[in-house]
Enzyme design. Structure first.
Site, short mmCIF file in Angstrom:
data_model
loop_
_atom_site.label_atom_id
_atom_site.label_comp_id
_atom_site.label_asym_id
_atom_site.label_seq_id
_atom_site.Cartn_x
_atom_site.Cartn_y
_atom_site.Cartn_z
N ASP A 187 0.86 -1.18 0.00
CA ASP A 187 0.00 0.00 0.00
C ASP A 187 0.90 1.23 0.00
OD1 ASP A 187 -3.24 0.32 1.06
OD2 ASP A 187 -1.97 2.12 1.13
N ARG B 49 -16.72 3.37 -2.41
CA ARG B 49 -17.92 4.21 -2.42
C ARG B 49 -18.35 4.64 -1.02
NH1 ARG B 49 -22.89 1.78 -5.49
NH2 ARG B 49 -22.13 -0.27 -4.88
N VAL C 282 -9.81 -5.61 -8.96
CA VAL C 282 -10.99 -5.52 -8.09
C VAL C 282 -11.48 -4.07 -8.01
CG1 VAL C 282 -11.85 -5.93 -5.73
CG2 VAL C 282 -10.21 -7.52 -6.74
N SER C 283 -10.57 -3.11 -8.19
CA SER C 283 -10.92 -1.69 -8.01
C SER C 283 -12.07 -1.29 -8.93
CB SER C 283 -9.70 -0.81 -8.31
OG SER C 283 -8.56 -1.30 -7.66
N HIS D 131 -20.37 -4.68 -13.84
CA HIS D 131 -20.59 -4.66 -12.39
C HIS D 131 -21.21 -3.31 -12.08
CE1 HIS D 131 -20.04 -5.58 -8.25
NE2 HIS D 131 -19.11 -4.69 -8.04
P1 NAD Z 1 -10.17 0.99 1.17
O1 NAD Z 1 -10.25 2.45 1.12
O2 NAD Z 1 -10.44 0.27 2.44
O3 NAD Z 1 -8.72 0.52 0.66
C1 NAD Z 1 -8.11 1.01 -0.48
C2 NAD Z 1 -6.62 1.03 -0.23
O4 NAD Z 1 -5.96 1.39 -1.45
C3 NAD Z 1 -6.19 2.04 0.83
O5 NAD Z 1 -5.48 1.40 1.87
C4 NAD Z 1 -5.29 3.01 0.05
O6 NAD Z 1 -4.23 3.52 0.82
C5 NAD Z 1 -4.79 2.12 -1.07
N1 NAD Z 1 -4.22 2.85 -2.17
C6 NAD Z 1 -4.62 4.03 -2.72
N2 NAD Z 1 -3.79 4.40 -3.72
C7 NAD Z 1 -2.84 3.43 -3.82
C8 NAD Z 1 -1.73 3.24 -4.66
N3 NAD Z 1 -1.42 4.13 -5.61
N4 NAD Z 1 -0.96 2.13 -4.46
C9 NAD Z 1 -1.27 1.23 -3.50
N5 NAD Z 1 -2.34 1.36 -2.68
C10 NAD Z 1 -3.11 2.45 -2.84
O7 NAD Z 1 -11.16 0.46 0.01
P2 NAD Z 1 -11.71 -1.04 -0.16
O8 NAD Z 1 -13.01 -1.18 0.52
O9 NAD Z 1 -10.60 -1.97 0.16
O10 NAD Z 1 -12.02 -1.04 -1.74
C11 NAD Z 1 -10.96 -1.04 -2.67
C12 NAD Z 1 -11.48 -0.92 -4.09
O11 NAD Z 1 -12.20 -2.11 -4.43
C13 NAD Z 1 -12.48 0.24 -4.31
O12 NAD Z 1 -12.26 0.82 -5.56
C14 NAD Z 1 -13.82 -0.47 -4.26
O13 NAD Z 1 -14.82 0.27 -4.95
C15 NAD Z 1 -13.47 -1.75 -4.97
N6 NAD Z 1 -14.40 -2.86 -4.76
C16 NAD Z 1 -14.71 -3.61 -5.84
C17 NAD Z 1 -15.56 -4.68 -5.71
C18 NAD Z 1 -15.88 -5.52 -6.92
O14 NAD Z 1 -16.84 -6.28 -6.89
N7 NAD Z 1 -15.12 -5.46 -7.98
C19 NAD Z 1 -16.13 -4.98 -4.48
C20 NAD Z 1 -15.78 -4.21 -3.37
C21 NAD Z 1 -14.89 -3.14 -3.52
#
Ligand code: NAD
Length: 308
Positions: A33, A82, A118-119, A175
């Site tokens: 991270d 979100r 996943v993002s 999605h």
């Molecule tokens: P979160 O905020 O808990 O975690 C995201 C992490 O990414 C943070 O720790 C942040 O410091 C880190 N980060 C930001 N920029 C970075 C970089 N350049 N390099 C490395 N790390 C970096 O969010 P989350 O709940 O873990 O969700 C993460 C992503 O997954 C979101 O975009 C969310 O929308 C997505 N998501 C997708 C699905 C799906 O079905 N595809 C489901 C749930 C969440």
């Protein structure tokens, strides 16, 4: 030699993915991270759980991509999640910038890895990772369908009071609000659900599946779902590492399949050692086809904004 999986982003989804991976002893895990200390703390904490879990997976938290070198699979969860009132598409520009930063560093250190994105917004971020990495399409796979189908299966099992193990379900498309839950191909012990519940109940379950992410965002208020999303990403990792040839709904780059060209859309895929090994083309009704097309169109709109 043990397999190595890197998880980028040590937030809710990333850390929980690392948790599932090492608790199933699927690989050694690197959690990375940009925030200093967080991946190190969570990684060490997980490592210290391994004697209790009787697992020998090594877990390392880091801010240094050198530690990710030669990963077999890299799961990208970096980005913002979100908050109530936001759609997945509201995350587009911020997460695209993060994707640009992450993909370059990942592939410089693990040129032979398979990327699982996943993002959000998922389909657009998977497309961005595909274009930025220049990997062949079998090595860039987006996670959404496994999660959306798991939500659909949960609601079907609850409605009919049957084991989740008996329920198979398919959700295609992007999605987002345009996802296409396929009731016809969803079964309980082989029996189509269309024969097991009245249409109004089925419609309600389909709608709840579409809104599944928002339902959890509304409860959590400060973020989005992560237990089921990380379990879904882990199932994909397992299918690849164990060469299971498992059919799972995944977002992949369509090159003519389902009549769609050059776009990431969720379709049934066979996952094995090579990542995406086959796209399964199933016959859709005119209505389902129209819904899939609508879903693809909304992915195309986002792609246009970020120009990938
Ligand atoms: P979160 O905020 O808990 O975690 C995201 C992490 O990414 C943070 O720790 C942040 O410091 C880190 N980060 C930001 N920029 C970075 C970089 N350049 N390099 C490395 N790390 C970096 O969010 P989350 O709940 O873990 O969700 C993460 C992503 O997954 C979101 O975009 C969310 O929308 C997505 N998501 C997708 C699905 C799906 O079905 N595809 C489901 C749930 C969440």
């Amino acid at each position: 030699m043990r397999k190595k999986v890197t998880v980028v982003g040590a937030g809710n989804v990333g850390a929980t993915t690392a948790h599932w991976l090492c608790s199933k002893e699927l690989a050694d895990v690197v959690l990375i991270d940009v925030i200093e200390g967080v991946p190190q703390g969570k990684g060490l904490d997980l490592l210290e759980a391994m004697p209790i879990e009787k697992r020998d997976s090594h877990v390392l938290g880091t801010n240094d991509y050198a530690d990710t070198a030669n990963s077999d699979i890299v799961v990208i969860t970096a980005g913002v999640a979100r908050k109530p009132g936001m759609s997945r598409d509201d995350l587009l520009n911020t997460n695209f910038k993060i994707m640009q930063d992450v993909v370059g560093k990942v592939i410089a250190n693990s040129p032979n890895c398979i990327l699982i994105v996943v993002s959000n917004p998922l389909d657009a971020m998977a497309q961005a990772a595909f274009k930025l990495s220049k990997f062949s399409r079998n090595r860039v796979i987006g996670m959404a369908g496994v999660l959306d189908s798991a939500r659909f299966r949960t609601f079907i099992a609850e409605e009919l009071n049957v084991s989740v193990e008996n329920v198979t379900a398919f959700v295609l498309g992007g999605h987002g609000d345009t996802m296409v839950p396929l009731a016809r191909y969803s079964t309980v012990a082989g029996i189509p659900i269309t024969e097991l519940m009245p249409k109004d109940r089925l419609d309600a379950i389909v709608q709840r599946t579409r809104d599944g992410g928002a339902e959890i965002v509304k409860y959590l208020k400060t973020g989005s779902a992560y237990y089921a999303p990380s379990a879904a990403a882990t199932e994909m990792v397992e299918a690849i590492l164990k060469d299971k040839k498992k059919i799972l709904p995944c977002a992949v780059h369509l090159e003519g399949e389902y009549g769609i060209h050059g776009l990431f859309v969720g379709v049934p895929c066979k996952l094995g050692t090579n990542g995406l090994e086959k796209i399964i083309e199933i016959k859709l009704t005119a209505e389902e086809n129209a819904a899939l097309r609508k879903s693809a169109d909304s992915v195309a709109e986002l792609i246009k904004v970020i120009g990938v």
